[in-house]
Design an enzyme around this catalytic site. Structure first.
Site, PDB file in Angstrom:
ATOM      1  CG  ASN A  89      25.516  46.416  44.572  1.00 47.97           C
ATOM      2  OD1 ASN A  89      26.154  45.662  45.309  1.00 47.97           O
ATOM      3  ND2 ASN A  89      25.275  46.133  43.304  1.00 47.97           N
TER       4      ASN A  89
ATOM      5  CG  HIS B 210      35.541  35.167  46.714  1.00 46.50           C
ATOM      6  ND1 HIS B 210      36.065  35.687  47.871  1.00 46.50           N
ATOM      7  CD2 HIS B 210      34.203  35.387  46.773  1.00 46.50           C
ATOM      8  CE1 HIS B 210      35.081  36.200  48.601  1.00 46.50           C
ATOM      9  NE2 HIS B 210      33.940  36.036  47.959  1.00 46.50           N
TER      10      HIS B 210
ATOM     11  CD  GLU C 166      27.370  40.716  38.294  1.00 46.44           C
ATOM     12  OE1 GLU C 166      27.008  41.789  38.817  1.00 46.44           O
ATOM     13  OE2 GLU C 166      28.032  39.863  38.914  1.00 46.44           O
TER      14      GLU C 166
HETATM   15  N1  HPA Z   1      27.497  41.812  41.539  1.00 51.19           N
HETATM   16  C1  HPA Z   1      28.302  40.798  41.906  1.00 51.19           C
HETATM   17  N2  HPA Z   1      28.778  40.671  43.130  1.00 51.19           N
HETATM   18  C2  HPA Z   1      28.437  41.595  44.036  1.00 51.19           C
HETATM   19  C3  HPA Z   1      27.612  42.670  43.721  1.00 51.19           C
HETATM   20  C4  HPA Z   1      27.116  42.788  42.388  1.00 51.19           C
HETATM   21  O1  HPA Z   1      26.370  43.714  42.036  1.00 51.19           O
HETATM   22  N3  HPA Z   1      27.482  43.410  44.850  1.00 51.19           N
HETATM   23  C5  HPA Z   1      28.197  42.768  45.810  1.00 51.19           C
HETATM   24  N4  HPA Z   1      28.776  41.678  45.332  1.00 51.19           N
END
Ligand code: HPA
Length: 274
Positions: free
Chosen positions: A237, A96, A195
């Site tokens: 989510n 990442h 975020e």
């Molecule tokens: N934001 C950024 N990356 C993520 C999220 C999120 O809400 N959920 C899983 N990876």
């Protein structure tokens, strides 16, 4: 930790990718792959459904790959033979951007996949959803992206067109497998923090529907390599502030695990049509 040739600024990243492809050919006994598939959180089981795994190689044995940063991110590469004779390289070792190893390492798996001969790159991830109609566990197609990392895998004055980056042809094939698949614009944030609700509102205002921490930089490198790209996000989510409760990594992993059987079967069916 072994040194990584990509950390040497004078190294040619395409030469390192060619070496990695040579390692894969030697370690798997397979000279040429047709399709490459990067598995993000929630998508891992697809590898077992797309065909027969003929070789599994620890990523650490392939030039330029890093050990996985996170438990649960499997650090291996698999060569799979599908029932129709297609060779799929499954990349379970994503680096990442937030790991701070530089963008060359982030896109090394994509460049390596291209060097093995793959002409199709399937990128999957787990991400947050901005559309309120999506519930955790919903798979969505990526239709386009907004790269909020302020970085690029392209070096020097390399001007590359990104129109139809997430191939409408491949999205059409995915929809022929599941006509209910929705799609959206993926915003890559740097992470690793999630975020803020204000950032999510900004992403929404500029045309984003999905927020995550991967994929966009990889897609750019795949386009540079001439590959056709298909992108899938699993909504683990609703994004911060859209869902009223705080986000947690455990929740993201759990949503991925419960959706995994269904979305992996979907992905395997799509791969079967490519
Ligand atoms: N934001 C950024 N990356 C993520 C999220 C999120 O809400 N959920 C899983 N990876």
């Amino acid at each position: 930790m072994n040194s990584n040739p990509l950390d040497d600024p004078s190294a040619d990243p395409f030469e390192v990718a060619a070496q990695a492809a040579g390692d894969i050919a030697r370690l798997t006994g397979v000279e040429h792959h047709d399709i490459a598939l990067t598995l993000g959180s929630g998508w891992g089981k697809a590898a077992d459904l797309i065909g027969e795994t003929t070789a599994t190689v620890p990523a650490t044995e392939v030039t330029g790959f890093s050990a996985p940063a996170l438990a649960g991110h499997v650090g291996s590469l698999r060569s799979i033979l599908t029932p129709t004779g297609t060779r799929v390289l499954v990349i379970g070792a994503r680096t990442h951007y937030y790991e701070n190893h530089g963008v060359r390492r982030v896109v090394h798996s994509v460049r390596t996949a291209a060097a093995t001969g793959a002409t199709t790159m399937v990128l999957t991830n787990g991400a947050g959803g901005i559309k309120e109609t999506w519930t955790p566990g919903t798979p969505v197609l990526i239709s386009d992206h907004i790269n909020l990392t302020a970085d690029s895998p392209l070096e020097g004055a390399t001007f590359i067109d990104l129109t139809d980056l997430y191939s409408s042809r491949l999205r059409g094939i995915a929809r022929s497998v599941d006509p209910t698949l929705d799609e959206g614009v993926y915003c890559q944030f740097r992470g690793p923090h999630y975020e803020t609700p204000a950032e999510v509102q900004m992403a929404k205002a500029i045309g984003g529907h999905i927020v995550g921490m991967s994929t966009a930089l990889e897609a750019i490198a795949a386009r540079q390599a001439g590959m056709e790209i298909l992108g899938f996000s699993l909504i683990t989510n609703l994004a911060a502030g859209i869902q009223k409760t705080p986000l947690s990594h455990a929740e993201v992993i759990e949503a991925g695990q419960s959706a995994e059987p269904v979305i992996s079967a979907l992905l395997a069916r799509v791969i079967g049509q490519l």
